[in-house]
Scaffold this active site. Sequence first.
Site, PDB file in Angstrom:
ATOM      1  CG  ASP A   8      34.473  43.982  41.017  1.00  0.00           C
ATOM      2  OD1 ASP A   8      34.386  42.874  41.600  1.00  0.00           O
ATOM      3  OD2 ASP A   8      35.525  44.389  40.516  1.00  0.00           O
ATOM      4  CG  ASN A  14      44.808  47.378  39.122  1.00  0.00           C
ATOM      5  OD1 ASN A  14      45.295  48.399  39.599  1.00  0.00           O
ATOM      6  ND2 ASN A  14      43.901  46.653  39.753  1.00  0.00           N
ATOM      7  CG  HIS A  26      46.196  44.103  42.643  1.00  0.00           C
ATOM      8  ND1 HIS A  26      44.850  43.830  42.539  1.00  0.00           N
ATOM      9  CD2 HIS A  26      46.570  43.677  43.855  1.00  0.00           C
ATOM     10  CE1 HIS A  26      44.427  43.270  43.657  1.00  0.00           C
ATOM     11  NE2 HIS A  26      45.471  43.159  44.473  1.00  0.00           N
ATOM     12  CD  GLN A  27      45.401  43.684  33.309  1.00  0.00           C
ATOM     13  OE1 GLN A  27      46.578  43.969  33.059  1.00  0.00           O
ATOM     14  NE2 GLN A  27      44.440  43.747  32.408  1.00  0.00           N
ATOM     15  CG  HIS A  70      39.223  45.814  34.380  1.00  0.00           C
ATOM     16  ND1 HIS A  70      40.105  44.890  33.835  1.00  0.00           N
ATOM     17  CD2 HIS A  70      39.486  45.826  35.705  1.00  0.00           C
ATOM     18  CE1 HIS A  70      40.838  44.367  34.787  1.00  0.00           C
ATOM     19  NE2 HIS A  70      40.502  44.923  35.935  1.00  0.00           N
ATOM     20  CG  PHE A  71      38.966  52.665  33.239  1.00  0.00           C
ATOM     21  CD1 PHE A  71      39.013  52.065  31.986  1.00  0.00           C
ATOM     22  CD2 PHE A  71      39.842  53.697  33.511  1.00  0.00           C
ATOM     23  CE1 PHE A  71      39.927  52.489  31.029  1.00  0.00           C
ATOM     24  CE2 PHE A  71      40.757  54.128  32.559  1.00  0.00           C
ATOM     25  CZ  PHE A  71      40.798  53.516  31.322  1.00  0.00           C
ATOM     26  CG  HIS A  72      38.572  48.517  39.475  1.00  0.00           C
ATOM     27  ND1 HIS A  72      38.083  47.376  40.072  1.00  0.00           N
ATOM     28  CD2 HIS A  72      39.668  48.120  38.786  1.00  0.00           C
ATOM     29  CE1 HIS A  72      38.849  46.340  39.767  1.00  0.00           C
ATOM     30  NE2 HIS A  72      39.823  46.766  38.982  1.00  0.00           N
TER      31      HIS A  72
HETATM   32  P1  5GP Z   1      41.797  43.665  38.439  1.00  0.00           P
HETATM   33  O1  5GP Z   1      42.558  43.222  39.652  1.00  0.00           O
HETATM   34  O2  5GP Z   1      42.104  42.839  37.210  1.00  0.00           O
HETATM   35  O3  5GP Z   1      41.934  45.143  38.185  1.00  0.00           O
HETATM   36  O4  5GP Z   1      40.269  43.463  38.804  1.00  0.00           O
HETATM   37  C1  5GP Z   1      39.434  42.518  38.205  1.00  0.00           C
HETATM   38  C2  5GP Z   1      38.058  42.669  38.845  1.00  0.00           C
HETATM   39  O5  5GP Z   1      37.151  41.892  38.125  1.00  0.00           O
HETATM   40  C3  5GP Z   1      38.014  42.207  40.303  1.00  0.00           C
HETATM   41  O6  5GP Z   1      37.612  43.290  41.130  1.00  0.00           O
HETATM   42  C4  5GP Z   1      36.988  41.092  40.280  1.00  0.00           C
HETATM   43  O7  5GP Z   1      36.158  41.091  41.419  1.00  0.00           O
HETATM   44  C5  5GP Z   1      36.203  41.376  39.023  1.00  0.00           C
HETATM   45  N1  5GP Z   1      35.637  40.175  38.413  1.00  0.00           N
HETATM   46  C6  5GP Z   1      36.304  39.022  38.118  1.00  0.00           C
HETATM   47  N2  5GP Z   1      35.470  38.140  37.550  1.00  0.00           N
HETATM   48  C7  5GP Z   1      34.256  38.745  37.473  1.00  0.00           C
HETATM   49  C8  5GP Z   1      32.985  38.310  36.987  1.00  0.00           C
HETATM   50  O8  5GP Z   1      32.805  37.201  36.499  1.00  0.00           O
HETATM   51  N3  5GP Z   1      31.960  39.202  37.074  1.00  0.00           N
HETATM   52  C9  5GP Z   1      32.122  40.460  37.588  1.00  0.00           C
HETATM   53  N4  5GP Z   1      31.052  41.251  37.633  1.00  0.00           N
HETATM   54  N5  5GP Z   1      33.312  40.887  38.067  1.00  0.00           N
HETATM   55  C10 5GP Z   1      34.370  40.030  38.016  1.00  0.00           C
END
Ligand code: 5GP
Length: 139
Positions: free
Chosen positions: A30, A86, A92-93, A99-101
């Site tokens: 991330d 999310n 919070h998406q 995607h899975f963090h």
């Molecule tokens: P969400 O809130 O949708 O679950 O999280 C999206 C995640 O994607 C965030 O933690 C953000 O930092 C990450 N992210 C957004 N754009 C990019 C990108 O261009 N490259 C990478 N590696 N991560 C990204």
Amino acid sequence: MSDTIFSKIIRGEIPCHKVYEDAHVLAFLDVNPLSPGHTLVIPKEPAVTVDALSDDASAAIGRVLPRISRAVLGATGASAFNILQNNGALAHQAVFHVHFHIIPKYDDGTGLGIGWKPQSFDHAAGKELAGKIAATLAK
Ligand code: 5GP
């Protein structure tokens, strides 16, 4: 669904720090990590939320999520981690591609902070709702 930043990463149009790839799954760091080793695991299938993901794509994610988690722990030395997933802007998406963090949690407190506010549980309402969910699943 519309094209997202993650579709561009899958196609190689935008760079990433890749940690894993197979025919169905890509994993990379991330770019705004909550802690060192914060990794995103995504299906190549372009679903917006996990409830829209096919059985095959979700099986492909499930097959590698433990292995990638072990590698993140092994490489970072972290012993604890959260998996966060999310769905929807309200939840919070921010990137509308599933995607899975994988977020390592460290002794210094870095990692995912959780605001967990349990509500009281009504067993009669719970019984009715569980039945409703089960009936919906059976359809
Ligand atoms: P969400 O809130 O949708 O679950 O999280 C999206 C995640 O994607 C965030 O933690 C953000 O930092 C990450 N992210 C957004 N754009 C990019 C990108 O261009 N490259 C990478 N590696 N991560 C990204």
